[in-house]
Design a protein around this motif. Structure first.
Motif, PDB file in Angstrom:
ATOM      1  N   VAL A   1       0.829  -1.206   0.000  1.00 53.18           N
ATOM      2  CA  VAL A   1       0.000   0.000   0.000  1.00 53.18           C
ATOM      3  C   VAL A   1       0.859   1.249   0.000  1.00 53.18           C
ATOM      4  O   VAL A   1       1.939   1.280   0.576  1.00 53.18           O
ATOM      5  N   LEU A   2       0.344   2.258  -0.630  1.00 50.91           N
ATOM      6  CA  LEU A   2       0.901   3.588  -0.480  1.00 50.91           C
ATOM      7  C   LEU A   2       0.076   4.238   0.625  1.00 50.91           C
ATOM      8  O   LEU A   2      -1.148   4.257   0.564  1.00 50.91           O
ATOM      9  N   ILE A   3       0.736   4.705   1.668  1.00 48.01           N
ATOM     10  CA  ILE A   3       0.020   5.302   2.804  1.00 48.01           C
ATOM     11  C   ILE A   3      -0.852   6.463   2.297  1.00 48.01           C
ATOM     12  O   ILE A   3      -0.398   7.265   1.490  1.00 48.01           O
ATOM     13  N   PRO A   4      -2.130   6.542   2.751  1.00 51.84           N
ATOM     14  CA  PRO A   4      -3.012   7.601   2.245  1.00 51.84           C
ATOM     15  C   PRO A   4      -2.405   8.983   2.432  1.00 51.84           C
ATOM     16  O   PRO A   4      -1.787   9.256   3.462  1.00 51.84           O
TER      17      PRO A   4
ATOM     18  N   GLU B   1       6.852   7.978  -7.980  1.00 46.34           N
ATOM     19  CA  GLU B   1       5.953   8.871  -8.733  1.00 46.34           C
ATOM     20  C   GLU B   1       5.045   9.664  -7.794  1.00 46.34           C
ATOM     21  O   GLU B   1       4.855  10.873  -7.975  1.00 46.34           O
ATOM     22  N   SER B   2       4.490   9.010  -6.764  1.00 48.80           N
ATOM     23  CA  SER B   2       3.582   9.793  -5.909  1.00 48.80           C
ATOM     24  C   SER B   2       4.336  10.824  -5.089  1.00 48.80           C
ATOM     25  O   SER B   2       3.816  11.905  -4.830  1.00 48.80           O
ATOM     26  N   ARG B   3       5.561  10.493  -4.696  1.00 47.22           N
ATOM     27  CA  ARG B   3       6.320  11.472  -3.898  1.00 47.22           C
ATOM     28  C   ARG B   3       6.665  12.707  -4.737  1.00 47.22           C
ATOM     29  O   ARG B   3       6.448  13.844  -4.307  1.00 47.22           O
ATOM     30  N   ILE B   4       7.175  12.501  -5.933  1.00 45.51           N
ATOM     31  CA  ILE B   4       7.570  13.668  -6.742  1.00 45.51           C
ATOM     32  C   ILE B   4       6.331  14.449  -7.208  1.00 45.51           C
ATOM     33  O   ILE B   4       6.357  15.677  -7.278  1.00 45.51           O
TER      34      ILE B   4
ATOM     35  N   GLY C   1       3.348  19.425  -6.692  1.00 45.05           N
ATOM     36  CA  GLY C   1       1.970  19.896  -6.654  1.00 45.05           C
ATOM     37  C   GLY C   1       1.188  19.500  -7.899  1.00 45.05           C
ATOM     38  O   GLY C   1       0.270  20.208  -8.317  1.00 45.05           O
ATOM     39  N   GLY C   2       1.537  18.344  -8.495  1.00 44.70           N
ATOM     40  CA  GLY C   2       0.831  17.861  -9.688  1.00 44.70           C
ATOM     41  C   GLY C   2      -0.048  16.670  -9.370  1.00 44.70           C
ATOM     42  O   GLY C   2       0.141  16.007  -8.353  1.00 44.70           O
ATOM     43  N   GLU C   3      -1.015  16.400 -10.245  1.00 47.17           N
ATOM     44  CA  GLU C   3      -1.949  15.298  -9.994  1.00 47.17           C
ATOM     45  C   GLU C   3      -1.287  13.932 -10.147  1.00 47.17           C
ATOM     46  O   GLU C   3      -1.582  13.001  -9.428  1.00 47.17           O
ATOM     47  N   ARG C   4      -0.428  13.825 -11.150  1.00 43.37           N
ATOM     48  CA  ARG C   4       0.141  12.511 -11.429  1.00 43.37           C
ATOM     49  C   ARG C   4       1.553  12.668 -12.000  1.00 43.37           C
ATOM     50  O   ARG C   4       1.819  13.646 -12.714  1.00 43.37           O
ATOM     51  N   ALA C   5       2.413  11.717 -11.692  1.00 44.03           N
ATOM     52  CA  ALA C   5       3.761  11.699 -12.269  1.00 44.03           C
ATOM     53  C   ALA C   5       3.957  10.388 -13.019  1.00 44.03           C
ATOM     54  O   ALA C   5       3.376   9.374 -12.650  1.00 44.03           O
ATOM     55  N   VAL C   6       4.763  10.432 -14.056  1.00 38.96           N
ATOM     56  CA  VAL C   6       5.110   9.232 -14.814  1.00 38.96           C
ATOM     57  C   VAL C   6       6.638   9.169 -14.872  1.00 38.96           C
ATOM     58  O   VAL C   6       7.289  10.069 -15.422  1.00 38.96           O
ATOM     59  N   ALA C   7       7.216   8.106 -14.292  1.00 32.44           N
ATOM     60  CA  ALA C   7       8.675   7.964 -14.255  1.00 32.44           C
ATOM     61  C   ALA C   7       9.170   7.314 -15.537  1.00 32.44           C
ATOM     62  O   ALA C   7       8.500   6.449 -16.111  1.00 32.44           O
TER      63      ALA C   7
ATOM     64  N   PRO D   1      10.181   3.017 -22.459  1.00 35.42           N
ATOM     65  CA  PRO D   1      11.284   3.635 -21.701  1.00 35.42           C
ATOM     66  C   PRO D   1      10.907   3.893 -20.233  1.00 35.42           C
ATOM     67  O   PRO D   1      10.909   5.016 -19.748  1.00 35.42           O
ATOM     68  N   THR D   2      10.573   2.800 -19.522  1.00 37.18           N
ATOM     69  CA  THR D   2      10.125   2.907 -18.129  1.00 37.18           C
ATOM     70  C   THR D   2      11.323   2.913 -17.182  1.00 37.18           C
ATOM     71  O   THR D   2      12.412   2.493 -17.536  1.00 37.18           O
ATOM     72  N   MET D   3      11.064   3.328 -15.952  1.00 30.60           N
ATOM     73  CA  MET D   3      12.120   3.375 -14.933  1.00 30.60           C
ATOM     74  C   MET D   3      12.229   2.014 -14.251  1.00 30.60           C
ATOM     75  O   MET D   3      11.219   1.369 -13.995  1.00 30.60           O
ATOM     76  N   SER D   4      13.455   1.603 -13.964  1.00 31.90           N
ATOM     77  CA  SER D   4      13.626   0.317 -13.280  1.00 31.90           C
ATOM     78  C   SER D   4      13.299   0.487 -11.799  1.00 31.90           C
ATOM     79  O   SER D   4      13.485   1.570 -11.236  1.00 31.90           O
ATOM     80  N   PRO D   5      12.790  -0.582 -11.142  1.00 35.74           N
ATOM     81  CA  PRO D   5      12.465  -0.488  -9.707  1.00 35.74           C
ATOM     82  C   PRO D   5      13.678  -0.085  -8.872  1.00 35.74           C
ATOM     83  O   PRO D   5      13.547   0.697  -7.933  1.00 35.74           O
ATOM     84  N   PHE D   6      14.831  -0.612  -9.222  1.00 37.85           N
ATOM     85  CA  PHE D   6      16.017  -0.259  -8.426  1.00 37.85           C
ATOM     86  C   PHE D   6      16.282   1.243  -8.497  1.00 37.85           C
ATOM     87  O   PHE D   6      16.496   1.913  -7.490  1.00 37.85           O
ATOM     88  N   ASN D   7      16.267   1.776  -9.723  1.00 39.99           N
ATOM     89  CA  ASN D   7      16.503   3.219  -9.872  1.00 39.99           C
ATOM     90  C   ASN D   7      15.430   4.025  -9.147  1.00 39.99           C
ATOM     91  O   ASN D   7      15.728   5.033  -8.505  1.00 39.99           O
ATOM     92  N   ALA D   8      14.173   3.569  -9.239  1.00 45.61           N
ATOM     93  CA  ALA D   8      13.079   4.282  -8.568  1.00 45.61           C
ATOM     94  C   ALA D   8      13.332   4.329  -7.066  1.00 45.61           C
ATOM     95  O   ALA D   8      13.103   5.349  -6.413  1.00 45.61           O
ATOM     96  N   TRP D   9      13.822   3.241  -6.514  1.00 42.34           N
ATOM     97  CA  TRP D   9      14.092   3.175  -5.069  1.00 42.34           C
ATOM     98  C   TRP D   9      15.192   4.171  -4.695  1.00 42.34           C
ATOM     99  O   TRP D   9      15.085   4.911  -3.717  1.00 42.34           O
ATOM    100  N   VAL D  10      16.233   4.252  -5.522  1.00 42.20           N
ATOM    101  CA  VAL D  10      17.322   5.198  -5.260  1.00 42.20           C
ATOM    102  C   VAL D  10      16.798   6.637  -5.318  1.00 42.20           C
ATOM    103  O   VAL D  10      17.086   7.461  -4.445  1.00 42.20           O
ATOM    104  N   PHE D  11      15.995   6.938  -6.342  1.00 44.49           N
ATOM    105  CA  PHE D  11      15.453   8.306  -6.464  1.00 44.49           C
ATOM    106  C   PHE D  11      14.498   8.625  -5.311  1.00 44.49           C
ATOM    107  O   PHE D  11      14.484   9.737  -4.778  1.00 44.49           O
ATOM    108  N   HIS D  12      13.685   7.631  -4.932  1.00 41.77           N
ATOM    109  CA  HIS D  12      12.717   7.809  -3.850  1.00 41.77           C
ATOM    110  C   HIS D  12      13.444   8.181  -2.553  1.00 41.77           C
ATOM    111  O   HIS D  12      13.053   9.116  -1.862  1.00 41.77           O
ATOM    112  N   LYS D  13      14.527   7.470  -2.277  1.00 35.10           N
ATOM    113  CA  LYS D  13      15.304   7.772  -1.072  1.00 35.10           C
ATOM    114  C   LYS D  13      16.072   9.083  -1.258  1.00 35.10           C
ATOM    115  O   LYS D  13      16.254   9.835  -0.305  1.00 35.10           O
TER     116      LYS D  13
END
Ligand SMILES: *Cc1c(COP(=O)(O)O)cnc(C)c1O
Length: 411
Positions: A9-12, A81-84, A89-95, A253-265
């Motif tokens: 889950v993504l925390i509400p 995507e939800s963090r960025i 201040g945007g509705e949706r992000a696409v990595a 041209p999607t983002m890899s989970p590993f890269n997403a985790w690095v960017f998220h942190k």
């Protein structure tokens, strides 16, 4: 032993409404599984399994939300995507797999053959090539104009103009665009206004609040901040992002989970890093201005900068990139670079480590001589991406460059 299926889950996010970017950077888009981990789990998986054939059919048919395949969605990528999105201040992000993939996906999703783009002249070198060489092949024409000359923007508008594209502040000369004026021009003419916010990040500037329709990032730069991964992201209203997502899902041209985790942190420390980058950059810009071997310094935080007031209005800080011209040409610029010992000689930017580059022969090397001079990329220009080292140590290293110039002129 029985395993219980626990949905991730993504925390509400409703509790985060109205909170500052500093808080959103660490709290928005938090991902939790049944383990209730405090940091965020990483999901390096290409596909997902189902309880039954019926569930598989429901997922594929879209009746049941959930993951299918990581080219479509992946929980780690969605957390980033939800963090960025919250921070911008945007509705949706696409990595996306890179910053260039973010720009390409935006164009492929939202433009068609016969459309016209107006782009500022000083954009990232590869962005320029993408428009001039590749988009042109598919019937999308681009006119390049000065970032700061509103009249030139106005007269470049044609009936088929569908997109205005800018970077502000620009790379490497730190010119600042009036976003509200350009948004107005775009919207009066039925065009989208797209801002590459790589240099400021949402910590210093939120273009959607100034009328931009879409914000683009090379996550490779400040969002990671430690030079580990290549990635990008597009942020905007759901209606437009659904189109960008549709292209990504089909083209890949999607983002890899590993890269997403690095960017998220990476986002968690972005606010404090940006403040450190800004403080060091302003101090160095002022110091460079006083050096006899410096012809000119480009930094929007300097009172001498032509758009200093506008930058103060649009931005919460002036960023970490400082460009300057040494007296002389390519020889002097290279001599300066080669005399530094700590600062990294690399074209990357946005790193905690300070980097130095010669734009005319690296990042902007592929531009024609006319395009180079149009973008102000002279042979004596150097670009610093100021890191978070102690500013005194940076001065010591840069001083080696000035000494090398002095020694050369004495002999
Ligand atoms: C680096 C950069 C890009 C391209 O991003 P990649 O991640 O290298 O593909 C786009 N715009 C700006 C302003 C950049 O600095």
């Amino acid at each position: 032993m029985t395993f219980h299926r626990k949905e991730t889950v993504l925390i509400p996010e409703s509790d985060l409404d109205g909170m500052s970017v500093d808080t959103l950077a660490v709290r928005a888009g938090q991902l939790r599984t049944g383990q209730l981990e405090h940091s965020d789990a990483i999901f390096p998986t290409s596909s997902f399994v189902y309880n039954s054939a019926a569930q598989a059919a429901a997922r594929f048919g879209g009746e049941e939300p959930g993951n299918i395949y990581s080219r479509f969605t992946n929980p780690t990528v969605q957390a980033f995507e939800s963090r960025i999105a919250a921070m911008e201040g945007g509705e949706r992000a696409v990595a996306t797999s890179s910053g260039m993939a973010a720009i390409l996906s935006t164009c492929m999703a939202l433009l068609k053959s016969g459309d016209h783009v107006i782009c500022s002249r000083g954009v990232f070198g590869t962005t320029n090539v993408l428009f001039q060489k590749y988009m042109a092949k598919f019937g999308v024409a681009t006119t390049f104009v000065s970032l700061t000359d509103l009249e030139e923007w106005g007269s470049a508008v044609r009936p088929d103009t569908r997109m205005l594209f800018i970077e502000t502040p620009s790379n490497p000369l730190c010119e600042v665009a009036d976003m509200e004026a350009l948004a107005q021009l775009a919207h009066d003419n039925g065009a989208l206004f797209v801002v590459d916010n790589c240099f400021c990040t949402p910590v210093l500037q939120r273009p959607l609040e100034h009328g931009a329709d879409i914000v683009i990032h090379s996550a490779t730069k400040y969002l990671d901040g430690q030079g580990r991964c290549v990635g990008g992201v597009v942020v905007g209203p759901a209606k437009l992002m659904d189109e960008v997502y549709g292209f990504l899902r089909s083209a890949g041209p999607t983002m890899s989970p590993f890269n997403a985790w690095v960017f998220h942190k990476g986002l968690e420390t972005l606010p404090i890093r940006m403040r450190a980058h800004c403080d060091n950059a302003l101090e160095l810009a002022r110091w460079l201005e006083q050096q006899p071997a410096v012809e000119q310094v480009y930094y929007a935080g300097l009172e001498s900068h032509p758009q200093h007031e506008l930058a103060k209005k649009q931005q919460k800080g002036f960023g970490g990139v400082v460009a300057f011209c040494v007296k002389g040409g390519r020889e002097e610029a290279w001599k300066f670079i080669d005399a530094t010992r700590m600062i990294s000689i690399t074209a990357n930017l946005g790193d905690v480590k300070t980097t130095i580059t010669h734009p005319a022969t690296t990042t902007h090397g592929r531009l024609s001589p006319e395009d180079k001079s149009g973008a102000g990329i002279t042979e004596n220009l150097l670009r610093l991406s100021v890191g978070i080292e102690a500013v005194e140590d940076l001065k010591t290293d840069l001083y080696r460059g000035f000494q090398a110039l002095q020694n050369a002129s004495n002999t």
